[in-house]
Every structure is written in C-alpha cells, then in structure tokens.
Design a protein around this motif. Sequence first.
Motif, mmCIF file in Angstrom:
data_model
loop_
_atom_site.group_PDB
_atom_site.id
_atom_site.type_symbol
_atom_site.label_atom_id
_atom_site.label_comp_id
_atom_site.label_asym_id
_atom_site.label_seq_id
_atom_site.Cartn_x
_atom_site.Cartn_y
_atom_site.Cartn_z
ATOM 1 N N LEU A 137 26.059 77.106 34.573
ATOM 2 C CA LEU A 137 25.782 77.054 36.015
ATOM 3 C C LEU A 137 25.763 75.621 36.539
ATOM 4 O O LEU A 137 25.292 75.394 37.655
ATOM 5 N N ASP A 138 26.239 74.665 35.740
ATOM 6 C CA ASP A 138 26.235 73.253 36.150
ATOM 7 C C ASP A 138 27.652 72.691 36.098
ATOM 8 O O ASP A 138 27.953 71.809 35.285
ATOM 9 N N PRO A 139 28.568 73.189 36.921
ATOM 10 C CA PRO A 139 29.950 72.694 36.837
ATOM 11 C C PRO A 139 30.105 71.319 37.483
ATOM 12 O O PRO A 139 29.380 70.951 38.411
ATOM 13 N N THR A 140 31.070 70.590 36.961
ATOM 14 C CA THR A 140 31.472 69.308 37.540
ATOM 15 C C THR A 140 32.716 69.540 38.394
ATOM 16 O O THR A 140 33.726 70.068 37.905
ATOM 17 N N ILE A 141 32.645 69.173 39.656
ATOM 18 C CA ILE A 141 33.752 69.381 40.592
ATOM 19 C C ILE A 141 34.680 68.166 40.503
ATOM 20 O O ILE A 141 34.265 67.036 40.803
ATOM 21 N N THR A 142 35.907 68.379 40.070
ATOM 22 C CA THR A 142 36.871 67.302 39.828
ATOM 23 C C THR A 142 37.888 67.239 40.961
ATOM 24 O O THR A 142 37.999 68.171 41.768
ATOM 25 N N PRO A 143 38.664 66.152 41.012
ATOM 26 C CA PRO A 143 39.708 66.026 42.050
ATOM 27 C C PRO A 143 40.772 67.115 41.911
ATOM 28 O O PRO A 143 40.819 67.841 40.916
ATOM 29 N N PRO A 144 41.659 67.243 42.928
ATOM 30 C CA PRO A 144 42.645 68.331 42.922
ATOM 31 C C PRO A 144 43.559 68.278 41.704
ATOM 32 O O PRO A 144 43.893 67.206 41.174
#
Length: 1348
Positions: A798-805
């Motif tokens: 439940l702790d995702p890292t949001i990365t660039p496109p």
Amino acid sequence: MPASDHEFLNHYLACLLVVSSSEAVPVEQFLKLSQEQHMIQHNGEYTNPKWFIPNTLKYYVLLHDMSQGDEQRADSVYEDMKQRYGSQGCYLLKINSRTAAAGTDEQIPDPWSQYLNKSSLQSQDQSEEPAPTPVVVNTAVENNIGGAPEMDGAPEMDGHDSAENDGVFVNSLDNTHPLQLETAIDMPGSLDSLRAVAVETKTTTVYTGVAAGTSHGACLTLNDHNRLRLFIQEFTFRGLLPHIEKNIRQLNDQLVSRKGLSRSLFSVTKKLFGGGKVPEKSIAELKNTSGLLYHPEAPELQIRKMADLCFLVQHYELAYSCYHTAKKDFLSDQAMLYAAGALEMAAVSAFLQGGAPRPYPAHYMDTAIQTYRDVCKNKVLAERCALFSAEVLKSQAKYSDAATLLIKMTSEDSDLCSALLLEQAAHCFINMRNPMVRKFAFHMILAGHRFSKAGQKRHALRCYCQAMQVYKGKGWSLAEDHINFTIGRQSFTLRQPENAVLAFRHILTNDSQQTATQQGAFLREYLYVYRNVPGVCEVALPQLPLPCINSSATRVYFGHERRLAEGEKQAATHVSLDQEFEQDLAAVWQDLEEQVVAAANRGVVPSTFYPTQCCLNSQTDNLHFPLAVVEEPIIVEVAFRNPLKVPLVLSDLSLLWKFTLKDFSRPQPQDVMVGDAVTITNEKEAIAPRTVQKDGIITTEVIPEFFMSPEETRVARLKLLPRQTGQLTILGLVYNLASTPSTGNSTINSNSFSQNQGPSATAGTLVRGRQDLEIQGPRLNQTKEEKTSVSHGPDRRLDPTITPPMPLLEVFFLQFPTALLCGEIRKAYVEFCNVSHVPLCGLRVASTHPDFFTFGSSSLATPLTPLSPSSFENCSAYKTLATPPGATPGSVTAVTLVSAADFGSGGGVVSGTGGKRVAEIPLGEGTLTPGESTQLPLWLRGPDQEGVHEINFLFYYEGAEKGGKISHRVLRHTVFICASRSLSVRATACHSNTLPEEEGRNGSMLVFVDVENINTSEAGVREFHIAQVSSSSKQWRLHKCINPAENKDCKLTTRERGKLCFRATRCKPHEATSKSLEKYTFADLSLGNEQIISSTTPCADFFFRRCQPSESWRPLIAVETQGRHSRSQGAGPGGGAEDITGVVRKCNEVDLDIIVLWKAYVVEDNKQVILEGQLHVALQTIGKEACSLRQKEEAQEMVLLKFKPELPPPITRPSMEQLSHLIKTNLHYPESYSHSFIQKSLCMVPVILTLSNCSLAQVDAIIDLRHKTTSPESLEVHGSFTWLGQTQYKLQLRAQEVMRLPLRAGFLHAGVYNLGTARVFAKLADQGAMCETSQQTATPALIIINST
C-alpha cells in the motif's frame, strides 16, 4: 435503625450536660438542662429517644474557651460543681487555646477529618444550589451506599437523589430513600404499633452546609487535643463504666430476688394444672404470638437489659449466659419477637467470646431469621440478622453457606436490598478456596439487574463491568451480547457515550448468534449512540466496526484495465484482478523476465533487477516499495465481510491516502528540506464527501453506494489516479455506514430523552467513519533473534512510489487459432500499439514454448507473403516454387547452405536457461512513437504432443529515456492451444554397403522414413499428403528417394502408413569449408508438383526453434580432415577410456535432421481448407530409430539417501556392439561367372574386398578367410567354396581410410555361392592390450557360377 422495645442496645445510658463558662450562672443552666432531660425521659409525650434505665447517668461538663473567657472564674465554678455533683460526675474542659489570627504558618492537624463523610461533602460542593441543604436527623441516608466515587466527575441524576419534573426542583426529603427504614408506627410487628399509640415524633432540623474546604479545629492546639482525650477517658472510667457496673449489679440482685419466687409459683401451678411439659410448637404453627407485651419492669426484660449491658462492655460470656436464659423465658412465653432478638444476640455473643471459643450456634441465627421473617413479618430485622450471620460465616471461611443465606434473603419486595445481597453473595463465591468464577459473574449480573430496577444506574454498570471480565473471551456470545448491550445502555444513560460506543462495538464485531431482528436493533442503537457522541466526525473520523475488513486479502493492481477484444482482434490477457494468483505460475513469469532482461543486457541480469509485479497480494513479495507510473490508475481491491444477518449499506466509499511530493527528474539531496517534502492528505476532505477533492494531486474515485447482503463477503475495487510523482501511502477507507429500515427499532428507552430524539429518529441514520488498512508482513525467521521472538517484516503493497511517465504497450492478435494439428503451420498477425505519451523501443518477447511461434527472419530469405489478413485463405504459409519440368519425383531439387545466425540474429534467438529463448520483434525504425501501432505476421506451429497446451508470452519493452526508476516494462499473454494428432514419423539410418565411384570417400547411408496417419478424423481431416521431405545437417544431406510413388501423390488416409527410403550422402568438400563451419545444408526432395523452400521462413525458423535441438545433446563433430588426424594422433597410449569411447561412439553417430512437410485437406463449413505442417525427426545413431513424437519418460524410482560419500563412477568402456562398427566392408565381384569345368576343373574368380575405416583414429584390422559355413541349412541354399592364396591379412587403416584388398575365390562346380564368409577383426591401433573385435559383415554376397 430506630430504637425498639425488645432490645436495648441502642437505648441511651447517659446524658452529657454541657454549659459554657461564659454563662452568667452556669449552675442554673445545669439545673435547667437536667430538668429538661428528666421531662423528656419520664414524660409520656416523647417516645424518642429511648432510655436504658430510669436512673440515667448525668455527666456535667463545663466548657471553657481559653481565648475569650476568664480562666479563674471557670475554675471557681468547677469547684462549686465538684461540691454539688461530686468529682466523678463533672468535668472542666478547656479548649481554643490558640487564636485564629496567630500562627498561620503552624500546621495543626484537623481532628475531625477522619470522622467526616467525604462523599457527603463532595455532593454538597457539586450541588446546584449554593444554600445549605436541610437534612432530617436519623432519616436521610446517602444514596451512594457502596461509597463509589463519582464517575467521570458528572453529577448523579439517576435514582432518588434528585429529580427534575416540569421544571420544579424537588428536595430529597419529599421522596423516601430506598434504604430508609419505615417509622416505628408503620413497622409491622413493632411494639408501638401493637400499643396503637399514635404519637407524632418530634424531629429537629440541622443545617449541615459545610464547605469542603473548611478547616475544623483551627483554634485547637496539641494540648487541647490531649485535654479532649483526657476528658473522654475521665468520662468513661470515672463516670460511665462505674454506672454500668452498678446497674449490672442491681439488675442481678433484682433478678435473683424476683425470679426465684415467680419461677417457684409458676412451676407449682404448671404441675397441678398443666399436667407436665408443654409440647413445643413449630414456628410455622406459632401464629399471633408476636403480640405478647412485657411490662418495662418485667423480669424477662431485666435479663435482656443485663445481657445488653454485658454485651456493650464486651463481657461476652456473661452476655451469652443472659441471652440464653432470656431466650428460654421468651420461648416459654411464646414471645417470638423477643425470642428472636435473644437468639440473634446469643449467637453473636458466642462468636465474639475470647479464649476457648464456643462453637458458633448457626442454628440460632437461622431460627432468628425465620422468626423475624415468617412470624414477626419484620423483613428489616431478618435482613440485619442475615447480614450478621453472613459476616460470621465468612470469617470462618464458610463462603458457600454465607452465599446460600444471602440468596435466600432476596425477594421481589425491595430491588435495592436484593441487589446488595446478590452482590455480597457473588463476592462469597469468588472468595472461596476454589473460586466459583462463573457463579460470581452470574450473581453479579443478577445484582446489576436489580440495581438497574432500583434506579441505581452506576451500581448496575459497575456490576455488569465486573461480570464482563469473566465472560469475555469464553465463547459465550449470547451472554457477552447481553452484557455489552446493558453496559452500552447504562453508559449512555449516565452520559458516557464513549463507553457506550465501545460496548456496542463489541456486539457488532463478534460472531453473533443473535437473530436478525435483534442484530438489527443492536445496529440501529449503535448508530443512534454514535451520532450522540459529542464532537464525533468534527475533528477526525472515528473507527467503524462494520463491515469487517480482511486486510491481508487486500490486492493492489497497478495500471489500466485492459481493453476487450475489438472485432476479430484478441487482446493480450496480461494481469487482472479477476485472475487467481498461482505461485508456480508466478515463478514461470519471473524466469521468463530474467531471461529477457539478460538478453537485453548482453546476457547478464543486473544486480538491481527486481521482477515486475503488476498485482500485489498476500503471497507476493511485498518487502520493496512497488513502482507505479504517473497518470496510470492504482486499483485497490478490499475484501469486506458482513458478519450480521441484516444488510448493510455503505455510501460515499473512497480511499484515504497521504502523499509526499518528489521530483525524480533531478537527483534527490541527502538531506531533504521541509519545503521539498510536503506531505498532503485527503482526510479533511473525506470528512465532508461533497467538498472539493485534491484532484490536481491524486484523483480519488468515490463509490456512491455499496450494498452488502446478510453474512455476505464482497470485494470493492477503489481507484486512485496519481497526477504527480512522489511517495504515496494508502491509509484506509472512509465511508458512511447505514442500516436499512427493515433492521428493527432501537431499544433505548430513557426518560431523559424526548420522543423526537428517540429511537424512531434512527430510521435512515448514517454515520461517517473510517477503517484503517493495517497489513501485517511476513514473519521474520532468518537470524537467531528472529527465530526466538515473534517479529514481522514490512508489507509495502500500500506504499507505492509514483514514477515519471513510461511507455505503455497494448498487443492484439488477429486470426489467432485455438486448435491446431500437431506440427501444423498457421499464419496469424500481431498488432502492437503504444497508448502512452512516451516513445517505446527495445521490443522483445520470451515464451515458455519458443518452438510454437516465430516472427520470421530479417534475412533476404524471408518470403514475400501478403500482409493482408483477408488473403490468408488457401494461401500457403511457405515459400513455394514449381517443380522443374522433367524432374523425377523424389530427386533433389534444391540444396541450400543456411547459417543459424541468419535466423538467430534476425529473429533475435538467444539461448536461455531451460531451453527457453528470447526473440527480438522487428519494428520499422526500432521505436513506436506515442499513439503509433504496427502489424506484424506471426507464424505458429502446433505442438508435437496432443492435448491442451498453456503457452505464455512475455513482451518486454523499454522507454526511450534511460536511467529512470523503472528500467523496463512487461506485458503478459497466455493462450491455450488444443493440439490434435496428425502424423507420426519414424526414421532409421543404416550404412550403405555400396561405394559408388563418383562419391569417393564421402560415403553414403540409407535413411528409411516411416510415416503413419494417427489422426482419428476429430478435426475433420480427410487425408494427409506427404508433399516434401527435406534434410538439414552440417555433414549429411538427402540425395534421392529410392522408392518414389509413380504418377500419384504420397497420400495417407486414416490409420494408413507409408514407408520411404532415401539415400543420404556426405556433404561435398566445397560445401564443408572452414568458412561454412556453422552452416547447415538444407536439401529438399519434393514428392509433388511444387517445391517448398525449407531454408526460409517459416520452415527453417521452426527447425531452429524445435524443442530439443540435436546440438544440445549431440557432441560436436569436426568436419575438417586435418582436425580428425590431429585428434586421432593425439590419442596416444596414455589416452583415457573416455577418448576411446568418444572415438568409437562417433563412428556410429549421425548428424541428420529429417523435415517431413505435409498437407491436410479439411472440410469446414462445407468447404475444403488446406492445412500445412512439418514434422522433425533427429537421427543420431546408426541403427537406432528416431521418432517425431517424444516418448513418455518413465517415472524415476525413489533413490534411498546415502550418507557415505559415493565412489566416483567407473570408467565406461565401449561396448562390443560399438566396437563392431569400426570397419565397414564391401565385396566387389561379378554377379555371374561362366566357366568350363570340363576344360578346367577349378574356377578362380577375382574378388575385391573394400575396407572403410569409419572412425577418426588408426585401426588395426585382421582379415581371416579360413572360416567356412558348415550349417546344413546354408549348404542347401548355396554350395561351398574356398579362398585361394593368402588366407589371413593384418592391415592398418588410417582415419576414415578406404583400402581395397584383391582376393581370389575357387569353385569346383557350378552353383550359387555366398562370398560373405570373410571375417574381419579390428581394434584401435593405440590400444595394445585390447583384443580385436569381430566386425559386422555385410548382407549375403551371392554369386552364380555357370558351367559352359
């Protein structure tokens, strides 16, 4: 208790007359007080207070205030008093030696603090009225019997303390307290009621409004304290005790003088007129006997007075004797009230005796209780007696008897009294040597119920809470529900909504066995209570107990939901939440990804590699932070369970999250500043769901309504769409909880709530709250500390890292079949679409079945097949050419040299572990721009084994920009292919005995191909046609077909079999140069009207992609002659047995693959369709049959464990069969020979014996011509002859040398003779100790001798 006439323990013995020294004439005041006391005692108008004896002790006290009065005057008055009343009847008490203003710093203890009731002072402080409260002496009893402190500091509003009715405050004097005793007139069985004297008691009113902070005795010094103690001591020892002794003596004398005469007269009359002893009557028969009255001066009452005096001065033995005597007299007179009192006090006196204790007469107490209750109808005295007896029994550890006695005294008359008795009985059960815990809890429940009926809410709550400690966690769900429900109601009534919420929460979260109606009532009551909690939902969302959430079953999916098939297009399956997770299948996907990553990184898997996980659950590896892509949704699947038998309605359901902004495009510093790491959450917006959400950062999906049926388990999928890069943490869920109107009515009924606020308002009531998703990670079990303790690792799903496109690929398949024949070739099309805003490159594919598909070769040999899908029908997937005119069927029509690199480099074939391969997918310019799509042909080949096959494709692609958080992405696709049986091909190779001159030293062999139609017409196949047989090898090629079918195709219907024989020759020297060392020779032998070029796509692709390539288990054979000589020369005498075995084995090995291409005619939808296919057979050993179908491997037997080290395997020696193929022999002779035996009796025929060394080493050969056939069967067929000249030769042949040996055979007469009688023995030249081995001879060589 008020004083009564049948006992004298609470009658007054003495009277203190106190006069201040400040009076003008103190003696006169003493006289007035004495006269007033005499009037109160002897005047009939006053029934209270009661006096013990007529001559009451009067003790005169002169009180002197040291701070104000004249001490000398006080002393003179005191001297006068001593003259008048005697020194033992008066006392001078001096107090207040200290002024109030002086010595403020001196700390003087408050002498009255330990005697004042703190709870009464506290209640006075918390009273709404500041004025002092009037209290009636001897009638007002405090409500809080147990002395329990005020709960939560809120004033008590229940019971009879105070009531608020119509806005008028009613004093507690107007209501009778439950514990207050009735007046003497109303008391049944009392003496005043029997006298019927209605005298109104005069009461005085005292104001007790004392502030809690007031200090008492502030002007008293320590000397004053000592004077007070001395005064009490003087009064007791010089006044009271002598007075009591005097009265005891007088009573004793009176009893001795009076009782003796009366008893003697009474006994004489009884003897004369009574006739004996009066029979005793049972208590049940004694009716109307409690009305017997005694004169105050009666001897029986004098004995009772004497007993009470002895009891007061703790002379228990004499008291017991007197009580016992009085008991007998009262019973003889049937004065049951007096007798019961005497029995009660006799039992108490017996218990309190010191020294050798008298046995406690428990039956006295039982009789007294029964008499008070049944005969005298005096319940108060019976309860007092029972409490005395219970305390005595408890002191003797007889808790069971005490509990039984207390329970017997309960009744329906007084709820409060019964509650007290039940509570005491419960404490008896818990204090036993073997505590009876369940009985304690049960009676505490009963006590709490009676307290509740009596209006004592706090005591009821206390009892239920104590009982809950016993029932909690024992599995008695119905009992727990009842207790929690009562605790919730009582807490809510006492304005403790937090405790009420906790109690109702337990009812709803446990696995309740209540009916649906009852559960519905619990739910509505819970919602009603929750809404009345002050401050709820205003600052933070509360935790809701329903529905139950299985946090460990939470699944998280990263990415878009896949588009469904569009028309004929079939979308890639990839990963979805509808698929079940399989650990074995996940390992297969991880293995495929490792292979394709290694292929993309020059064969090395990077150390930072972590397998892609698109869907996380409890079985996946969640130790790392998952990676998500901006502008791609995150779907969280939460498993809800409704434990109730009533439906639940959730509304405005959404996710709670917090987000930390991070820019991954620039390097992150080691110490992140506060301004750079801003944490944002949506908790405030979630409190009011209709407010504006933070959609610019993360778009949160809201489910308007989520309905759950009774006892239903259902999942909800909630979506988040991140708009910026950073670190996301999903905290939990927020929703409105409501019950349906059919769940019943609330059961809260309290007078403190009006009807418009009551339970009827809960219809449609909803509460907004939250539930946190707390997932426990896997247990750590690596180190010693972790094994000895219980510790869990993190779970970061439940702790995702949001990365660039990143680029996003979608794959569609066109005309992709679901069923194929084994070996069938089918052409399909694949469409690749880049649906992101980032270019895509590095497209590759890995599969568990690399032999199932090919994208073709990028070399010039790729056929120009049409790209239009509509042109597929009846169009061959192969590149075909017309057979040249005049060509013989079965002759070689094409020989092509092909390098594996042509199909390895262009097709991206990279060998991986386990035989799996990775193929590069050719794109136009190497990239797919955003929004671009391309379509490529895809050739498929049916698996060789029949059945349903699961085939996995893993498409790998990268972004154009390198160095991001995500290095690559993958797309999964799984297909199921049903393979039906087609043909079975078996092939065998054997040495050819003929050595044509044109082939020289190249050699030849015969290849037999057996083809069987094993199809059972399941797929509508009518017949198979063998269109072409091709070969592929580095050293051999098919030369021609020996038995071609003339003027017709080689076709096979169901269960038919055909056999083809081919001659194979070694590749020519110009075809096996050093430059073409790794090239394969493809030879095509067409059996029809057209030739299929097997060296091009797709035939050659599937040849190189076959499941078990012969190169993987075939030893490499050197082609160059120099290499052979060098290896043979290198095998010297010291060569190992492995070298010998290898040399011998290579003599019989064949490096030849047979490709059988066929066509099948199938009827589908009333039209004929032509199917094509190819089968592969790998010949590896001379004389050993090879089959296109892999044989089933036998299950290996279990091997026992061996603890001793195994010995090295023994050195294998070549077998006799292998050694018998070192030399190939052939005889050259005329088939017939004519000779005139008349002219010359001996016929000599020249014969040439050709010896061919098949090995790569020197061989010593021995030819023995002395052997003759002696069997009669052979002699019947052919005659006997003899070899002429030298009959034994010893030769040495170099590697693969061919030697011709001229021989002569002699015949004596005409006939048919077998020349194959020569025996050849051979051994390797370097192995001196090895014996020669007989070589296999050729087939019978028959010669016909004709006589002329």
